[in-house]
Scaffold this active site. Sequence first.
Site, short mmCIF file in Angstrom:
data_model
loop_
_atom_site.label_atom_id
_atom_site.label_comp_id
_atom_site.label_asym_id
_atom_site.label_seq_id
_atom_site.Cartn_x
_atom_site.Cartn_y
_atom_site.Cartn_z
N PHE A 119 0.86 -1.18 0.00
CA PHE A 119 0.00 0.00 0.00
C PHE A 119 0.90 1.22 0.00
CE2 PHE A 119 -4.61 0.56 1.39
CZ PHE A 119 -5.08 -0.43 0.57
N GLN A 240 -8.92 14.05 3.92
CA GLN A 240 -8.22 13.32 2.86
C GLN A 240 -9.07 13.18 1.60
OE1 GLN A 240 -7.15 8.86 3.21
NE2 GLN A 240 -5.21 9.96 3.24
N HIS A 242 -9.09 11.06 -1.57
CA HIS A 242 -8.47 9.85 -2.08
C HIS A 242 -8.25 10.03 -3.57
CE1 HIS A 242 -7.83 5.68 -3.18
NE2 HIS A 242 -7.82 5.33 -1.91
N LEU A 252 -15.15 4.65 -4.46
CA LEU A 252 -13.72 4.42 -4.30
C LEU A 252 -13.20 3.27 -5.15
CD1 LEU A 252 -11.53 5.62 -2.47
CD2 LEU A 252 -11.64 3.49 -1.24
N GLU A 255 -6.73 1.78 -3.14
CA GLU A 255 -5.30 1.88 -3.36
C GLU A 255 -4.69 0.50 -3.60
OE1 GLU A 255 -3.61 4.80 -0.75
OE2 GLU A 255 -1.97 3.45 -0.26
N ARG A 286 -1.21 9.50 -0.16
CA ARG A 286 -2.43 9.91 -0.87
C ARG A 286 -2.49 11.39 -1.19
NH1 ARG A 286 -6.91 6.10 2.17
NH2 ARG A 286 -6.12 4.21 1.18
N HIS A 353 -12.80 11.66 1.14
CA HIS A 353 -12.75 10.28 1.60
C HIS A 353 -12.73 10.12 3.12
CE1 HIS A 353 -11.84 6.06 1.41
NE2 HIS A 353 -10.65 6.20 1.96
N ARG A 397 -3.53 10.53 6.42
CA ARG A 397 -3.60 9.13 6.85
C ARG A 397 -3.05 8.21 5.77
NH1 ARG A 397 -7.18 4.75 5.87
NH2 ARG A 397 -8.74 5.97 4.78
C1 LIG Z 1 -14.92 3.29 0.37
C2 LIG Z 1 -13.98 3.25 1.54
C3 LIG Z 1 -12.92 2.36 1.57
C4 LIG Z 1 -12.04 2.31 2.64
N1 LIG Z 1 -11.01 1.41 2.65
C5 LIG Z 1 -10.18 1.35 3.72
C6 LIG Z 1 -9.12 0.40 3.78
O1 LIG Z 1 -8.93 -0.40 2.86
N2 LIG Z 1 -8.33 0.38 4.87
C7 LIG Z 1 -8.51 1.23 5.91
O2 LIG Z 1 -7.77 1.15 6.87
N3 LIG Z 1 -9.50 2.14 5.89
C8 LIG Z 1 -10.34 2.22 4.82
N4 LIG Z 1 -11.36 3.15 4.82
C9 LIG Z 1 -11.60 3.96 6.01
C10 LIG Z 1 -12.32 3.15 7.08
O3 LIG Z 1 -13.12 2.17 6.48
C11 LIG Z 1 -13.21 3.98 7.96
O4 LIG Z 1 -12.51 5.09 8.42
C12 LIG Z 1 -13.66 3.18 9.17
O5 LIG Z 1 -14.28 1.99 8.75
C13 LIG Z 1 -14.59 3.93 10.08
O6 LIG Z 1 -15.05 3.05 11.09
P1 LIG Z 1 -15.88 3.54 12.32
O7 LIG Z 1 -16.14 2.38 13.18
O8 LIG Z 1 -15.22 4.72 12.93
O9 LIG Z 1 -17.24 4.10 11.70
P2 LIG Z 1 -18.35 3.45 10.75
O10 LIG Z 1 -18.03 2.10 10.30
O11 LIG Z 1 -18.68 4.48 9.75
O12 LIG Z 1 -19.57 3.29 11.73
C14 LIG Z 1 -20.28 4.37 12.26
C15 LIG Z 1 -21.41 3.84 13.08
O13 LIG Z 1 -22.03 4.89 13.78
C16 LIG Z 1 -23.42 4.82 13.63
N5 LIG Z 1 -23.94 6.16 13.77
C17 LIG Z 1 -23.47 7.30 13.19
N6 LIG Z 1 -24.21 8.35 13.58
C18 LIG Z 1 -25.16 7.87 14.41
C19 LIG Z 1 -26.21 8.46 15.15
N7 LIG Z 1 -26.47 9.77 15.09
N8 LIG Z 1 -27.00 7.67 15.89
C20 LIG Z 1 -26.78 6.34 15.94
N9 LIG Z 1 -25.78 5.73 15.29
C21 LIG Z 1 -24.99 6.49 14.54
C22 LIG Z 1 -23.63 4.19 12.29
O14 LIG Z 1 -24.89 3.60 12.22
C23 LIG Z 1 -22.51 3.17 12.28
O15 LIG Z 1 -22.93 2.02 12.96
C24 LIG Z 1 -12.22 3.20 3.72
C25 LIG Z 1 -13.29 4.10 3.70
C26 LIG Z 1 -14.14 4.15 2.62
C27 LIG Z 1 -15.23 5.19 2.61
#
Ligand SMILES: Cc1cc2nc3c(=O)[nH]c(=O)nc-3n(C[C@H](O)[C@H](O)[C@H](O)COP(=O)(O)OP(=O)(O)OC[C@H]3O[C@@H](n4cnc5c(N)ncnc54)[C@H](O)[C@@H]3O)c2cc1C
Lengths: 586, 239
Positions: A119, A240, A242, A252, A255, A286, A353, A397
Amino acid sequence: MALARRRFDTLIIGAGGAGLNAALQLANSGLSVAVVSKVFPTRSHTVAAQGGVNAALANVLPDNWHWHMFDTVKGSDYLGDQDAIEFMCREAIPTVYELEHAGVPFSRLPDGRIYQRKFGGQSQNFGGEQAARTCAAADRTGHAILHALYQQNLRAKTHFFDEWFAINLLRDDEGVVLGALVIEIATGDPLIIEAKTTLLATGGCGQVFRTNSNAHINTGDGMAMALRVGVPLMDMEFFQFHPTGIVGKGMLISEGVRGEGGYLINKDGERFMERYAPHAKDLASRDVVSRSIMTEIKEGRGCGPRADHVLLKVDHLDESVIAKRLPGIRESSKIFAGVDPVYEPIPVFPTAHYSMGGIPTDRFGRVVVPERHGEEAVPGLYAAGECACASVHGANRLGGNSLLDILVFGRLAGKDIRDYVRENPYHRNLDEAVVEAAIAPLERWEQGGEGPGVAEMRGTLQRLMEDHAGVFRTEAVMQEGVDKLTDLRERLAGARLRDHSKAFNTARIQALELDNLFDVGMAIAVSALHRKESRGAHSRPDYPERDDMQWMKHSLYFKAGDVMDYKPVRTKPLTVETFPPKPRVY
Amino acid sequence: MAQSLGREPMKFEIYRYHPETDSKPRMQAYEVEVERGMMLRDALLAIQAEDETFAFRHSCGEGVCGSDGVNVNGVNCLACTTPVSELKPPVQVRPMPGRPVIRDLVVDMSQFYNQYQSVDPWLKRTEPNPEHEIRQSPAHRDQLDGLYECIMCGCCSTSCPSFWWNPDKFLGPQALLTAARFVLDSRDQATAQRLDALEGPYKLFRCHTIMSCVEVCPKGLNPTRAIGQLKAMMLKDAV
Ligand SMILES: Cc1cc2nc3c(=O)[nH]c(=O)nc-3n(C[C@H](O)[C@H](O)[C@H](O)COP(=O)(O)OP(=O)(O)OC[C@H]3O[C@@H](n4cnc5c(N)ncnc54)[C@H](O)[C@@H]3O)c2cc1C
Ligand code: SF4
Ligand code: SF4
Ligand code: FES
């Protein structure tokens, strides 16, 4: 109004990777845990992560956590806190093994160990040869991880509130957080959840920008909830973009595609990254790749009839590599770009992103705010995942470090919460005034009458942010952005809902999300305007250099009065030597 | 497939039902300006922008979260990965069949989730875990392809006739696919127990291989094959 109340030892808002890993840590602690999520857990946006999660397992090439740490510090453009980074890179290894034991179907090497891919921004030996550090389940790593974590939580009998929306935190006069006000989406009924600790794990806010890679639900709710109870947001100017989103759509293209050997070309078929990053080329960081693409297009070397994108070339790879390692990408390209990457290059353009900034926390997931002497934890409040800022990503990041961040700090927050509840075993009294403050946004949207609608306001905000807080930012453009946003925020007070019914009213949810998008948008715009240097993802043609003398510090934006404050970067790691700032070349 | 570059109007008929105001459901007509590359979700969003009382679930917009399973011209699909250019107007959009409707296109999926939970969808081990990863050969890992990618959209189960008729007894294609995902995982150590739990005339054996599930799965998965694999293993187990 007397609202229904329920009590739990601890409340987790968000069921993505961060929230679910915290819940899992707490499951065996004997505490009562409530997990609230506005969508069914496996629909959280972690599911969309493609490429993988970083850990120096050294399964493919030599590696160790210290090299991973160096790359992360350098990638952060020296704005990351080195104690938190050291901790994360060390914890990465047991964290990934734990995930594997939880059932994640990682891709495998011939000897049965976890497959790791290359990566961007990864090196061996502190800046030497390319490393292969990203543990992958094909290009569906987020899906594989999120489902396994949900499954383990089912085993552990975690108490889920699926499709409940959190509106506001409950914080009393003494600054203690006592839970949150939530509503059940299906019925529209509000509920007060009283809890001794509350963990915000609400994910990112990519929806503030028009073209983005994020889900519809990524509206920065937790960040805005923190702002509204007086907690600042940290380093919000670092957003960021992407490099490879599908042009015009924003979805997306991981990468991982470049990690498997894909590369970018301009209209002349030139592999232009060789000019911008002679060593790392397409696997430079990135921010570097996104700026290079923008520059190619600005200088007239874009592709297509409108010269508005570049091409990601994959067709030289073996079809079997694409089928095995990038099946999801092939599917998305076919559906959304109308091209099969086995035969044709994919048209791409940078897409909004990931938020490097967020709710400031320490290494244990505790939310911290400035106090007269340094900083102090907000009692009862935790944050982890993309909504939080530990800060391990600093100004930029690295790919594969976010899944790592959410898992490591989610887990750790779970552990610290257990200790906190042991030391603070009783629920505190919850005053009616606290509830009234929390319910205000809900009541505000009950007003009838005419006014701009929610969808229209959201669209205007997204375009404004894209135009005034994008990849390249100058004083004039950003000042205009803040001015317009200030006006728009005044108009927001006049916006109205047409539909005031209760059952599954998605319009009401979107209205509440709109409030959050405005709070977060303002945090980004104001923080960006104030930082007069270029660092990581924050790139200013009028201040093209990084300025460590004046600006090697974290920004803190406060909602009250839209004011900024700053705090030093923690440059001292836990056990190793500091990596001092150096020019960042790839 | 007719495809023009410009915008042109397209007719939609959407199932509408609001529990607070409607005594029974109705179909409501809308017209949407569609353009090249537009997905059904985009069209539904355009409708919602004009009429905010219209409710449907959606999130990722790229076919990975499984939120927006709907029934379109009689066939289940994900709105976000279905190009409008492939649909015959007037496009009739209804909730996925056989589930109680909460509002408009939003259905109550509890039973579907309960069935998923009933197969103990988590890795079970009796031996202690090693310090490193549990080794798994690429060939064993390949067994999980076509199973672990399920996004729980419900398109399959809600188009399965056996599931409509015996929702309380037959597990349905999604839950059975999940059962196979764990039975076939070389790391799982509860195979016999899992197969035993599927015994009896209903849970598994109500599948009459009608294949509706395979036709509709937006991820190209094949629950029927998974069910066949389970059946074969149970027979082998019994011998
Ligand atoms: C397309 C894409 C590809 C990616 N690929 C990678 C990768 O290959 N490697 C990597 O390291 N990172 C990657 N990322 C980044 C990474 O996936 C995210 O930063 C990470 O998954 C975020 O996880 P989280 O648990 O913080 O939030 P999320 O998984 O977004 O979860 C948020 C949670 O909060 C809940 N929530 C939000 N607001 C409320 C509310 N008001 N009331 C109740 N519930 C709420 C939602 O329902 C959800 O359950 C990628 C991101 C994207 C967009
Ligand atoms: S093949 Fe079996 S599971 Fe699939 S639709 Fe037919 S009866 Fe249902
Ligand atoms: S098997 Fe396919 S149709 Fe069924 S729930 Fe899973 S992804 Fe959806
Ligand atoms: S919106 Fe996520 S699958 Fe369609």
